[in-house]
Scaffold this motif. Structure first.
Motif, PDB file in Angstrom:
ATOM      1  N   ILE A  52       0.837  -1.200   0.000  1.00  0.00           N
ATOM      2  CA  ILE A  52       0.000   0.000   0.000  1.00  0.00           C
ATOM      3  C   ILE A  52       0.873   1.252   0.000  1.00  0.00           C
ATOM      4  CG2 ILE A  52      -1.667   1.299   1.357  1.00  0.00           C
ATOM      5  CD1 ILE A  52      -3.010  -0.989   0.187  1.00  0.00           C
ATOM      6  N   VAL A  53       1.931   1.234   0.833  1.00  0.00           N
ATOM      7  CA  VAL A  53       2.824   2.397   0.890  1.00  0.00           C
ATOM      8  C   VAL A  53       3.506   2.611  -0.462  1.00  0.00           C
ATOM      9  CG1 VAL A  53       4.924   3.282   1.942  1.00  0.00           C
ATOM     10  CG2 VAL A  53       3.229   2.169   3.356  1.00  0.00           C
ATOM     11  N   ALA A  56       1.107   4.043  -2.966  1.00  0.00           N
ATOM     12  CA  ALA A  56       0.776   5.453  -2.754  1.00  0.00           C
ATOM     13  C   ALA A  56       1.908   6.348  -3.240  1.00  0.00           C
ATOM     14  CB  ALA A  56       0.496   5.704  -1.284  1.00  0.00           C
ATOM     15  N   ILE A  57       3.156   5.883  -3.061  1.00  0.00           N
ATOM     16  CA  ILE A  57       4.277   6.684  -3.548  1.00  0.00           C
ATOM     17  C   ILE A  57       4.313   6.682  -5.060  1.00  0.00           C
ATOM     18  CG2 ILE A  57       6.785   6.831  -3.580  1.00  0.00           C
ATOM     19  CD1 ILE A  57       6.688   5.698  -0.732  1.00  0.00           C
ATOM     20  N   GLU A  59       1.832   6.340  -6.965  1.00  0.00           N
ATOM     21  CA  GLU A  59       0.670   7.081  -7.447  1.00  0.00           C
ATOM     22  C   GLU A  59       0.944   8.572  -7.520  1.00  0.00           C
ATOM     23  OE1 GLU A  59      -3.730   6.030  -5.999  1.00  0.00           O
ATOM     24  OE2 GLU A  59      -2.650   7.424  -4.745  1.00  0.00           O
ATOM     25  N   SER A  60       1.990   9.027  -6.808  1.00  0.00           N
ATOM     26  CA  SER A  60       2.121  10.472  -6.643  1.00  0.00           C
ATOM     27  C   SER A  60       2.338  11.198  -7.964  1.00  0.00           C
ATOM     28  CB  SER A  60       3.238  10.786  -5.661  1.00  0.00           C
ATOM     29  OG  SER A  60       4.420  10.206  -6.089  1.00  0.00           O
ATOM     30  N   ILE A  63      -0.864  11.976  -9.229  1.00  0.00           N
ATOM     31  CA  ILE A  63      -1.477  13.045  -8.444  1.00  0.00           C
ATOM     32  C   ILE A  63      -0.935  14.405  -8.865  1.00  0.00           C
ATOM     33  CG2 ILE A  63      -1.739  13.944  -6.110  1.00  0.00           C
ATOM     34  CD1 ILE A  63      -3.422  11.537  -6.634  1.00  0.00           C
ATOM     35  N   TYR A  64       0.392  14.440  -9.195  1.00  0.00           N
ATOM     36  CA  TYR A  64       0.931  15.722  -9.673  1.00  0.00           C
ATOM     37  C   TYR A  64       0.218  16.131 -10.955  1.00  0.00           C
ATOM     38  CZ  TYR A  64       4.817  14.386  -6.680  1.00  0.00           C
ATOM     39  OH  TYR A  64       5.566  13.970  -5.638  1.00  0.00           O
ATOM     40  N   LEU A  66      -2.721  15.362 -11.809  1.00  0.00           N
ATOM     41  CA  LEU A  66      -4.082  15.783 -11.434  1.00  0.00           C
ATOM     42  C   LEU A  66      -4.080  17.201 -10.897  1.00  0.00           C
ATOM     43  CD1 LEU A  66      -6.865  14.454 -11.304  1.00  0.00           C
ATOM     44  CD2 LEU A  66      -6.419  13.961  -8.939  1.00  0.00           C
TER      45      LEU A  66
END
Lengths: 76, 254
Positions: A52-53, A56-57, A59-60, A63-64, A66
């Motif tokens: 999961i960790v 999430a990293i 995924e960042s 996210i940028y 986004l």
């Protein structure tokens, strides 16, 4: 081209292209974790939290993209 | 559809200080956090209460991670409270707007009183700046020359013996300068990651509620809650890694 149309196109392109890499990366992470879990089921709890960790990293970058898309749409 | 604000709206002014909805909500979260931890502390017993179990298990989780990250155990003990409170603050802040009706309170102008504090860029940015700034202040106070020398590697030029050595020294200097950009990128990546996730989650719910008001938004609400929980773990763990990396590096040879 109208400036509004250019903004909409830019936001769509930003998130659309930005999501490709993280999608592939998360798939690789999940696949490898499942492989490891299948080989050694005792450590699956520990592996799941680490997965999961890592996801999430990974995924960042999406996210940028986004955030950039939001900034193009709403902030400018 | 409701207007989307990247910048949180100003509610009122207090001695020339703009009180935005994000700031007001973060005050509420801080007060709630203090009350929660006092409640957990008041009932400490050998047979733990529910609050005590939650508080202790999260504390132990972070203690385990901190102890493995820092080489110096004294330093690890010093950072535990900050990381622990960071986790609880971000957790409560991310889940703040799932409290019923709290997102619908508006003043006379139709400006919302409350929003998730982390869906305003300023709070994650402040946390990230604080973490990276703190790591450098600590490293400077431990070994100032060594820490600055890690970024500005002009000392490499003194060791040059040949043409190839000169090339390597210039490369080292360039890499050191790149590290400075890397430090700025840490601030951006820490803050943008938290902000982007929470903001995107809220926006996704807003869009789904606009398209289909009933039933369909529920999975997206769950997704947003899950993302908020994950990122409440990620942010302290990553800031812990950044702190430990810089401080261990400064401590290693001094």
């Amino acid at each position: 081209m109208e400036i509004e149309a250019a903004k909409l196109l830019a936001a769509g392109l930003a998130i659309g292209l930005g999501a490709i890499g993280p999608g592939i990366g998360e798939g690789i992470i999940a696949g490898r974790t499942l492989e490891a879990m299948g080989r050694n089921p005792e450590v699956s709890d520990d592996l799941f939290s680490k997965m999961i960790v890592a996801m999430a990293i990974c995924e960042s970058t999406a996210i940028y993209a986004l955030v950039v898309a939001f900034l193009i749409l709403f902030a400018f | 559809m409701q207007a989307v604000n990247v910048k949180s709206p100003v509610l009122f002014e207090f001695f020339n200080l703009n009180i935005t909805s994000g700031l007001l909500s973060s005050f509420v979260v801080a007060v709630a956090l203090i009350l929660f931890l006092l409640l957990a502390k008041r009932q400490f017993a050998l047979v733990p209460s529910k609050f005590q179990i939650i508080a202790e298990s999260t504390l132990l989780f972070f203690k385990k991670n901190i102890d493995s990250a820092f080489e110096d155990k004294q330093m690890a003990k010093r950072f535990l409270p900050m990381i622990f409170v960071m986790f609880w603050f971000i957790l409560l802040a991310n889940q703040f707007t799932i409290l019923p009706f709290i997102a619908d309170l508006t003043n006379n102008d139709g400006v919302k009183f409350f929003q998730s504090p982390t869906s305003d860029i300023n709070l994650p940015l402040a946390w990230a700046l604080m973490v990276v700034g703190l790591s450098h202040v600590m490293a400077l106070s431990i070994a100032p020359i060594k820490h600055i020398g890690g970024f500005l590697k002009f000392g490499e030029l003194l060791k040059v013996r040949s043409i190839g050595g000169l090339f390597n020294a210039l490369l080292e200097i360039f890499l050191g300068l790149l590290d400075i950009i890397g430090e700025i990128a840490r601030v951006v990546s820490l803050s943008a990651r938290l902000f982007g996730n929470i903001f995107a989650g809220e926006l996704m719910i807003m869009v789904m509620v606009f398209i289909v008001p009933y039933i369909i938004p529920i999975p997206f609400i769950f997704l947003s809650i899950f993302g908020g929980l994950i990122h409440a773990f990620i942010f302290p763990l990553l800031s812990l890694q950044y702190l430990a990396l810089t401080i261990n590096n400064a401590q290693s040879n001094s």
